[in-house]
Design a protein around this motif. Structure first.
Motif, mmCIF file in Angstrom:
data_model
loop_
_atom_site.group_PDB
_atom_site.id
_atom_site.type_symbol
_atom_site.label_atom_id
_atom_site.label_comp_id
_atom_site.label_asym_id
_atom_site.label_seq_id
_atom_site.Cartn_x
_atom_site.Cartn_y
_atom_site.Cartn_z
ATOM 1 N N THR A 94 0.818 -1.110 -0.184
ATOM 2 C CA THR A 94 0.031 0.077 -0.084
ATOM 3 C C THR A 94 0.886 1.208 -0.041
ATOM 4 O O THR A 94 2.204 1.304 0.132
ATOM 5 N N THR A 98 -0.659 5.972 3.470
ATOM 6 C CA THR A 98 -1.837 4.829 4.126
ATOM 7 C C THR A 98 -1.136 4.110 5.344
ATOM 8 O O THR A 98 -1.783 4.124 6.415
ATOM 9 N N ASN A 99 0.282 3.797 5.138
ATOM 10 C CA ASN A 99 0.971 3.283 6.325
ATOM 11 C C ASN A 99 1.034 4.354 7.658
ATOM 12 O O ASN A 99 1.186 3.919 8.609
ATOM 13 N N ALA A 102 -1.917 4.744 9.479
ATOM 14 C CA ALA A 102 -2.289 3.736 10.046
ATOM 15 C C ALA A 102 -2.564 4.173 11.671
ATOM 16 O O ALA A 102 -2.958 3.463 12.625
ATOM 17 N N VAL A 105 -5.519 5.074 13.061
ATOM 18 C CA VAL A 105 -6.539 4.072 12.929
ATOM 19 C C VAL A 105 -7.545 3.811 13.911
ATOM 20 O O VAL A 105 -8.535 3.734 14.146
ATOM 21 N N TRP A 110 -14.009 1.954 11.915
ATOM 22 C CA TRP A 110 -13.219 1.024 11.100
ATOM 23 C C TRP A 110 -13.428 1.018 9.573
ATOM 24 O O TRP A 110 -12.626 0.855 8.769
ATOM 25 N N SER A 113 -11.357 3.627 7.767
ATOM 26 C CA SER A 113 -9.967 3.396 7.591
ATOM 27 C C SER A 113 -9.962 2.192 6.418
ATOM 28 O O SER A 113 -9.181 2.150 5.596
ATOM 29 N N GLY A 116 -10.163 4.020 3.326
ATOM 30 C CA GLY A 116 -8.975 5.168 3.184
ATOM 31 C C GLY A 116 -9.551 6.445 3.270
ATOM 32 O O GLY A 116 -9.051 7.243 2.741
ATOM 33 N N ARG A 158 5.375 7.264 10.614
ATOM 34 C CA ARG A 158 3.984 6.781 11.398
ATOM 35 C C ARG A 158 4.401 6.627 12.731
ATOM 36 O O ARG A 158 3.513 7.101 13.416
#
Ligand code: ADP
Ligand code: ADP
Length: 237
Positions: A94, A98-99, A102, A105, A110, A113, A116, A158
């Motif tokens: 991905t 997006t990482n 995360a 999240v 849910w 996420s 996206g 992240r």
């Protein structure tokens, strides 16, 4: 502030990996934990966010007794204590952004996420974190198209999304080439200075560590054998 008093770790098989460790680490320090393979570096660092439970002694972070935290309190505590690994633990198929997102999240329903659908302000924050580690231009690239060093920076970005006060990194540069390893150590330094995050890194490459950090903790067979500045390390460890 992290305080360890008489900390001991004995694994279930009876092996004692940490003996009577006493340390105080102040907010905003950039610390390297050095020592040979098997010395106990990883065990030490993993007690700080309680990925590993201590067997004896006392560990407090900002006055909180880490061993006493219940499930919910522990989850909240761990948001303040980010962790980075040698293997980057990214979803490689991905996009970078997006990482990084995360990390947010747990705050999202849910279904958002999965689709996206991240809030715009989170996306801006992610871009800012990526910019701080020099890869904002890769935000919409797939992770598996990045080099190892770039992937480690994604992991770093992240971790920053949780606004941690402490960042633990377990051999974060072990799998990187020497030039990239220097750059990633620089990234940790910049984050340490600009965000006043306490950074604690396990590293077996002593010379590399000495070029970047301000304090070194040397471990041998589960004991702290050196704790001080970068001068004098080579005689002691
Ligand atoms: P380092 O990070 O310095 O390489 P570790 O903290 O991973 O060292 O390991 C320290 C010592 O504890 C090693 O001798 C290792 O084999 C042992 N050890 C690590 N994890 C376990 C475990 N789960 N059970 C038993 N022994 C362990
Ligand atoms: P490191 O790269 O830090 O030296 P290892 O690759 O030796 O760590 O260990 C990887 C995993 O295996 C860790 O989770 C560690 O806790 C566990 N481990 C290491 N040594 C032992 C051991 N002697 N017995 C059981 N588990 C171990």
């Amino acid at each position: 502030m992290i305080e360890m008093r008489h900390v001991q770790k004995t694994y279930p098989n009876g092996f004692t990996a940490l003996h009577d460790v006493n340390l105080t680490i102040d907010q905003g320090e950039y610390v390297a934990v050095i020592g040979l393979s098997g010395a106990g570096k990883s065990t030490l660092i993993r007690t700080i966010n309680r990925m590993i439970d201590i067997s004896d002694g006392k560990l407090t972070v900002d006055g909180t007794d880490v061993s006493s935290l219940s499930g919910k309190e522990l989850r909240r505590f761990r948001r303040n204590v980010g962790m980075i690994f040698q293997s980057f633990n990214l979803v490689t198929r991905t996009k970078v952004i997006t990482n990084v997102l995360a990390a947010k999240v747990p705050d999202l329903p849910w279904w958002r996420s999965i689709l996206g659908l991240f809030p715009k302000e989170d996306e801006m924050e992610a871009l800012k974190a990526l910019d701080q580690v020099g890869i904002a231009n890769k935000a919409y690239t797939r992770v598996d198209q990045l080099s190892g060093g770039q992937q480690q920076r994604v992991a770093l970005a992240r971790a920053l999304m949780q606004n941690p006060k402490i960042l633990l990194a377990d051999e974060p540069v072990a799998s990187l080439d020497p030039v990239t390893a220097e750059q990633v150590m620089d990234d940790f330094g910049r984050i340490n200075r600009e965000r006043n995050i306490t950074v604690i890194i396990n590293i077996h490459h002593v010379d590399l560590a000495l070029r970047h950090v301000s304090r070194v903790i040397g471990i041998r067979a589960g004991e702290v054998v050196y704790d001080g500045g970068v001068d004098g390390v080579n005689d002691a460890v």
